[in-house]
Design a protein around this motif. Structure first.
Motif, PDB file in Angstrom:
ATOM      1  N   HIS A 153       4.052 -26.180   2.097  1.00 56.60           N
ATOM      2  CA  HIS A 153       4.180 -27.447   2.842  1.00 56.60           C
ATOM      3  C   HIS A 153       4.545 -28.682   1.683  1.00 56.60           C
ATOM      4  CE1 HIS A 153       2.236 -25.456   6.230  1.00 56.60           C
ATOM      5  NE2 HIS A 153       2.751 -26.303   7.024  1.00 56.60           N
ATOM      6  N   ALA A 154       4.376 -27.970   0.388  1.00 53.27           N
ATOM      7  CA  ALA A 154       4.844 -28.956  -0.796  1.00 53.27           C
ATOM      8  C   ALA A 154       6.182 -29.534  -0.575  1.00 53.27           C
ATOM      9  CB  ALA A 154       4.262 -28.318  -1.757  1.00 53.27           C
ATOM     10  N   VAL A 155       6.138 -31.011  -0.648  1.00 58.57           N
ATOM     11  CA  VAL A 155       7.446 -31.561  -0.522  1.00 58.57           C
ATOM     12  C   VAL A 155       7.887 -31.784  -2.053  1.00 58.57           C
ATOM     13  CG1 VAL A 155       8.737 -33.672   0.023  1.00 58.57           C
ATOM     14  CG2 VAL A 155       7.126 -32.557   1.617  1.00 58.57           C
ATOM     15  N   THR A 156       7.083 -32.495  -3.035  1.00 61.16           N
ATOM     16  CA  THR A 156       7.280 -32.583  -4.210  1.00 61.16           C
ATOM     17  C   THR A 156       6.040 -33.021  -4.988  1.00 61.16           C
ATOM     18  OG1 THR A 156       8.693 -34.009  -5.930  1.00 61.16           O
ATOM     19  CG2 THR A 156       7.931 -34.986  -4.083  1.00 61.16           C
TER      20      THR A 156
ATOM     21  N   LEU B 272       2.848 -34.016  -2.710  1.00 61.45           N
ATOM     22  CA  LEU B 272       3.183 -34.635  -1.358  1.00 61.45           C
ATOM     23  C   LEU B 272       3.447 -33.371  -0.328  1.00 61.45           C
ATOM     24  CD1 LEU B 272       3.860 -37.304   0.259  1.00 61.45           C
ATOM     25  CD2 LEU B 272       6.315 -36.851  -0.270  1.00 61.45           C
TER      26      LEU B 272
ATOM     27  N   TYR C 251       3.659 -31.875   3.515  1.00 65.28           N
ATOM     28  CA  TYR C 251       4.140 -32.153   4.593  1.00 65.28           C
ATOM     29  C   TYR C 251       3.202 -31.650   5.830  1.00 65.28           C
ATOM     30  CZ  TYR C 251       7.213 -32.300   8.900  1.00 65.28           C
ATOM     31  OH  TYR C 251       7.845 -32.544  10.001  1.00 65.28           O
TER      32      TYR C 251
ATOM     33  N   ARG D 245      -4.033 -34.654  -4.230  1.00 66.51           N
ATOM     34  CA  ARG D 245      -4.401 -33.709  -5.526  1.00 66.51           C
ATOM     35  C   ARG D 245      -4.742 -32.297  -5.038  1.00 66.51           C
ATOM     36  NH1 ARG D 245      -5.123 -36.523  -9.851  1.00 66.51           N
ATOM     37  NH2 ARG D 245      -5.599 -38.473  -8.796  1.00 66.51           N
TER      38      ARG D 245
ATOM     39  N   ILE E 288      10.480 -26.219   7.632  1.00 64.21           N
ATOM     40  CA  ILE E 288       9.364 -25.813   8.500  1.00 64.21           C
ATOM     41  C   ILE E 288       9.799 -25.592   9.985  1.00 64.21           C
ATOM     42  CG2 ILE E 288       7.097 -26.934   9.616  1.00 64.21           C
ATOM     43  CD1 ILE E 288       6.478 -28.012   6.491  1.00 64.21           C
TER      44      ILE E 288
ATOM     45  N   GLU F  82       4.062 -35.366  -8.117  1.00 61.64           N
ATOM     46  CA  GLU F  82       4.081 -36.643  -9.027  1.00 61.64           C
ATOM     47  C   GLU F  82       2.756 -36.803  -9.502  1.00 61.64           C
ATOM     48  OE1 GLU F  82       7.581 -39.514  -7.561  1.00 61.64           O
ATOM     49  OE2 GLU F  82       5.377 -40.605  -7.597  1.00 61.64           O
ATOM     50  N   ASP F  83       2.836 -37.004 -10.781  1.00 69.04           N
ATOM     51  CA  ASP F  83       1.502 -37.579 -11.501  1.00 69.04           C
ATOM     52  C   ASP F  83       0.265 -36.977 -10.779  1.00 69.04           C
ATOM     53  OD1 ASP F  83       0.415 -39.411 -13.330  1.00 69.04           O
ATOM     54  OD2 ASP F  83       0.318 -41.031 -11.691  1.00 69.04           O
TER      55      ASP F  83
ATOM     56  N   ARG G 261      12.251 -30.329   3.485  1.00 69.70           N
ATOM     57  CA  ARG G 261      11.089 -29.670   4.046  1.00 69.70           C
ATOM     58  C   ARG G 261      10.735 -29.427   5.581  1.00 69.70           C
ATOM     59  NH1 ARG G 261       8.800 -25.299   2.435  1.00 69.70           N
ATOM     60  NH2 ARG G 261       8.691 -26.036   0.247  1.00 69.70           N
TER      61      ARG G 261
ATOM     62  N   ALA H   2       2.058 -24.102  -0.761  1.00 71.31           N
ATOM     63  CA  ALA H   2       3.419 -24.051  -1.132  1.00 71.31           C
ATOM     64  C   ALA H   2       4.215 -23.988   0.041  1.00 71.31           C
ATOM     65  CB  ALA H   2       3.403 -22.513  -1.699  1.00 71.31           C
TER      66      ALA H   2
ATOM     67  N   THR I  20       3.800 -36.970   5.991  1.00 71.99           N
ATOM     68  CA  THR I  20       3.327 -36.455   4.561  1.00 71.99           C
ATOM     69  C   THR I  20       2.011 -37.172   4.156  1.00 71.99           C
ATOM     70  OG1 THR I  20       4.664 -38.041   3.461  1.00 71.99           O
ATOM     71  CG2 THR I  20       5.688 -35.845   3.988  1.00 71.99           C
TER      72      THR I  20
ATOM     73  N   LEU J  82      13.753 -35.187   0.316  1.00 71.38           N
ATOM     74  CA  LEU J  82      13.017 -34.132   0.101  1.00 71.38           C
ATOM     75  C   LEU J  82      12.137 -33.744   1.394  1.00 71.38           C
ATOM     76  CD1 LEU J  82      11.958 -34.338  -3.536  1.00 71.38           C
ATOM     77  CD2 LEU J  82      13.438 -32.518  -2.590  1.00 71.38           C
TER      78      LEU J  82
ATOM     79  N   GLU K 238     -13.843 -37.901  -2.307  1.00 73.36           N
ATOM     80  CA  GLU K 238     -12.335 -37.971  -2.555  1.00 73.36           C
ATOM     81  C   GLU K 238     -11.769 -38.730  -1.429  1.00 73.36           C
ATOM     82  OE1 GLU K 238     -10.797 -36.239  -5.093  1.00 73.36           O
ATOM     83  OE2 GLU K 238      -8.735 -36.394  -4.433  1.00 73.36           O
TER      84      GLU K 238
ATOM     85  N   TRP L  70      -0.033 -37.318   0.171  1.00 78.60           N
ATOM     86  CA  TRP L  70      -0.321 -37.202  -1.407  1.00 78.60           C
ATOM     87  C   TRP L  70      -1.713 -36.656  -1.550  1.00 78.60           C
ATOM     88  CZ3 TRP L  70       3.785 -37.236  -4.613  1.00 78.60           C
ATOM     89  CH2 TRP L  70       4.773 -37.865  -4.255  1.00 78.60           C
TER      90      TRP L  70
ATOM     91  N   ASN M  31       0.542 -43.360 -11.528  1.00 76.64           N
ATOM     92  CA  ASN M  31       1.000 -43.819 -10.146  1.00 76.64           C
ATOM     93  C   ASN M  31      -0.041 -44.723  -9.570  1.00 76.64           C
ATOM     94  OD1 ASN M  31       3.521 -42.700 -10.581  1.00 76.64           O
ATOM     95  ND2 ASN M  31       3.299 -41.106  -8.822  1.00 76.64           N
TER      96      ASN M  31
ATOM     97  N   LYS N  52      -0.220 -35.544  -8.291  1.00 73.04           N
ATOM     98  CA  LYS N  52      -0.530 -35.254  -6.625  1.00 73.04           C
ATOM     99  C   LYS N  52       0.776 -34.469  -6.040  1.00 73.04           C
ATOM    100  CE  LYS N  52      -3.756 -39.157  -5.711  1.00 73.04           C
ATOM    101  NZ  LYS N  52      -3.774 -40.390  -5.497  1.00 73.04           N
TER     102      LYS N  52
END
Lengths: 204, 463
Positions: free
Chosen positions: B19-22, B29, B31, B163, A192, B24-25, A188, B17, B159, A184, A102, B161, A163, B27
């Protein structure tokens, strides 16, 4: 970041599983702040090979091969991104593997190198063609169409997240893309700071 | 973010959860609470950021650590004089980042130092530009590795990204017998699970064996989960963790400590939580383990025989200069190395010292021990461990990664056989043609004394 849309050329087979980054770029070739990446690439294997039986990327037809075809778990081991830089220095722009580590896969994307997984059946069929062609004719990888076209006209399709594909096609800057979410991130971070007030500054 | 009451949340889900910012597709993001830059990558990463006009978002949460390039011995020049160390100093100063420099009290291997100083705390996210970042899972922190360009992104945005990985729980049951250690457990797990099953997954280690281990031992387990191919690994923090963390340099104090405990106590997988796979491994009757090949999964009990492989694994046996069917016990060795982010903590040194007390390294064997940090070295000196190593004929090195990746330390000749407490026995990892057998500190120490691979258990009795 370097853009990627199409690439056409020889596909070099390195059909081994678990090729690790210590093999791709041995530490002994990395002892300088500005190492010779081209020389480092598979440095030990290339040195150990003979003139009669050179390492695959040193064979005349594969010296400029832009496509590398690999086995499972390619790029495992150390997270060193120099492994990708060394492949790029040799002219590799696309790696078709049974699977990737990965962290290594993420590093290819950051360097405009396209990582492709075809799925088991297609990968076997594709590998057979690569071995049969043996560098005598060009393969074409097209990220716009998401296809690999073999010299005999056979076409393999591959999947790619939207993406990742867009970032490669347009050479987008990863930080700029993320900072579209700045509000966002700020929210966050503030949350935190409340939830984990014990995360101390290391400078104190 | 609340867990779904229908099926509960895993420990990993809970940290994720928070630390999740957002998303997308495909993945998320995430923190990142703590960022570590090592000396191999620091100057390049920071120079690239300047070139790109990127500022470091939270320099107060980042640390630069000198570890990979630290010379283990001063014999080849002045300690700390390499180009990497110098460039790292310059870069850290220029960007106002805290540096744990050679010779300073906090310096050591990043994955040893960060938990030890209370900088990798339960429930926090931790990124280092080194594959063994998941080590900190042993203290309940979510460690993720990344490449250098990704690290620029992390420093610029705080941050990353990611998966969301598959989740696997590995339950380890049993108790450690005398002479056995966490290293034997994780090598056994590697042999059982192999390199495929957990690739890219988030592993939670659980079970009675894990419960009985110290934090240092749990760090060893999570360290080598990386060799399973895992993206990250965790052990739920418990009383053992909290007792170990209390009063660490950067751990919360007083009221904040009590507040932290409240938050950390719920950091465990709910009973109803579901994993993508559950693997149970019985560790009762476990023997000391040692690798025979060139992947960490090519491992066997010390009393066993090298398997007769018909496939590609045979290449590993050939590289190692072994014959299928042969016993490893009695194989002559040239070197022993005790150290690395896997096995250079105080308990590792104690275990080796138990074997070495009153004994000598065999003639013809060069044995090196490199504590994982200055903190470990200080404590080992105070407890007389250093004296035991030196009296036995070991060389005692400066804290750092040393011989793990053939950098900063000794040069080993092609064909030499080494018993090493590190995490990778890859072809050429410790030098061209060098034959690495991974094992525990006790097994390594026993091999040093005997001059050949041997069972460490007789050395430990009545120790």
């Amino acid at each position: 970041m370097e853009k990627f849309s199409q690439v056409r050329g020889a596909a070099a087979p390195l059909l081994l599983d678990n090729v690790n980054t210590d093999q791709i770029t041995p530490v002994v070739f990395m002892r300088s702040l500005e190492p010779d990446y081209e020389k480092a690439l598979f440095g030990r294997w290339r040195l150990a090979a003979s003139e009669a039986e050179p390492f695959v990327l040193d064979r005349p037809h594969f010296k400029r091969a832009p496509i590398l075809v690999a086995g499972a778990n390619f790029g495992c081991g150390s997270a060193r991104e120099v492994a990708v830089w060394a492949l790029v220095a040799h002219g590799i722009r696309c790696i078709v593997a049974r699977s990737f580590s990965e962290v290594f896969r993420e590093s290819t994307l950051k360097n405009g190198v396209l990582p492709i997984c075809l799925g088991v059946a297609d990968q076997s069929a594709f590998e057979q063609k690569v071995v049969a062609v043996d560098g005598q004719a060009a393969f074409e990888v097209d990220l716009v169409a998401q296809t690999i076209t073999c010299p005999d006209g056979t076409v393999f399709s591959f999947a790619m997240a939207h993406n990742e594909r867009a970032a490669l096609l347009e050479g987008l800057d990863d930080v700029a893309l993320t900072l579209r979410h700045r509000a966002l991130i700020d929210a966050r971070e503030a949350q935190i700071a409340i939830e984990q007030p014990w995360l101390q500054s290391v400078r104190s | 973010m609340k867990a779904d009451p229908n099926h509960g949340a895993t420990l990993f889900d809970k940290i994720w959860a928070r630390h999740a910012v957002t998303q997308e597709d495909g993945k998320t993001l995430l923190y990142i609470d703590r960022v570590v830059v090592d000396d191999v990558r620091a100057s390049q990463v920071l120079k690239n950021m300047e070139r790109r006009g990127l500022a470091i978002r939270r320099p107060d949460l980042a640390v630069v650590v000198q570890d990979h390039s630290v010379p283990s011995f001063a014999t080849n020049g002045v300690l700390g004089g390499s180009a990497f160390l110098d460039a790292t100093r310059v870069a850290a100063r220029r960007h106002g980042l805290r540096l744990f420099d050679v010779g300073e009290a906090e310096q050591g291997i990043s994955h040893v130092v960060m938990p030890e100083l209370g900088l990798a705390l339960p429930g926090s996210t931790y990124v280092c530009v080194d594959s063994h970042s998941p080590t900190v899972g042993g203290a309940g922190a979510l460690g993720l590795a990344c490449g250098s360009t990704e690290l620029e992104h992390v420093l610029a945005t705080q941050t990353m990204w990611v998966r969301k990985p598959r989740q696997i729980r590995i339950r380890l049951d049993g108790e450690l017998a005398a002479g056995l250690s966490a290293k034997d457990v994780i090598l056994h797990v590697l042999g059982e699970v192999g390199l495929e099953t957990a690739r890219g997954a988030a592993i939670e280690f659980a079970g009675t064996m894990i419960d009985s281990l110290s934090v240092e031992e749990r760090l060893t387990i999570c360290n080598m989960a990386v060799e399973l191919g895992a993206r990250t690994a965790l052990v739920a923090p418990d009383e053992v963790t909290f007792a170990w963390l209390a009063s660490r340099r950067f751990a919360p104090q007083a009221d904040v400590w009590r507040q932290a405990l409240g938050a950390w106590e719920v950091l465990r997988s709910d009973d109803e939580a579901r994993f993508d796979a559950d693997i149970a491994i019985d560790c009762r009757g476990l023997e000391p383990q040692i690798t025979w090949g060139t992947t960490p999964a090519q491992v066997m009990p010390i009393t066993g025989r090298v398997p007769d492989m018909a496939d590609a694994s045979r290449a590993g046996v050939t590289y190692m200069g072994l014959d299928p069917g042969e016993r490893l016990i009695g194989r002559k060795i040239d070197r022993v190395f005790i150290g690395s982010c896997t096995n250079a903590r105080l308990s590792d040194l104690e275990s080796a010292a138990q074997v070495l007390a009153g004994r000598k390294v065999a003639a013809g064997v060069k044995a090196v021990v490199v504590p994982g940090s200055r903190g470990v070295a200080r404590e080992a000196e105070a407890r007389g461990l250093r004296d035991i190593f030196l009296a036995a004929g070991f060389l005692w090195g400066e804290p750092g990664c040393s011989m793990c990746a053939g950098g900063g330390g000794e040069t080993v000749a092609a064909g030499e056989r080494i018993v090493s407490t590190t995490n990778r026995n890859f072809e050429g990892r410790q030098g061209t043609g060098v034959r690495t057998h991974l094992a525990s500190p006790a097994t390594a120490a026993a091999a040093a004394v005997r001059g050949e691979i041997c069972d460490p258990r007789p050395f430990m009795q009545g120790g």
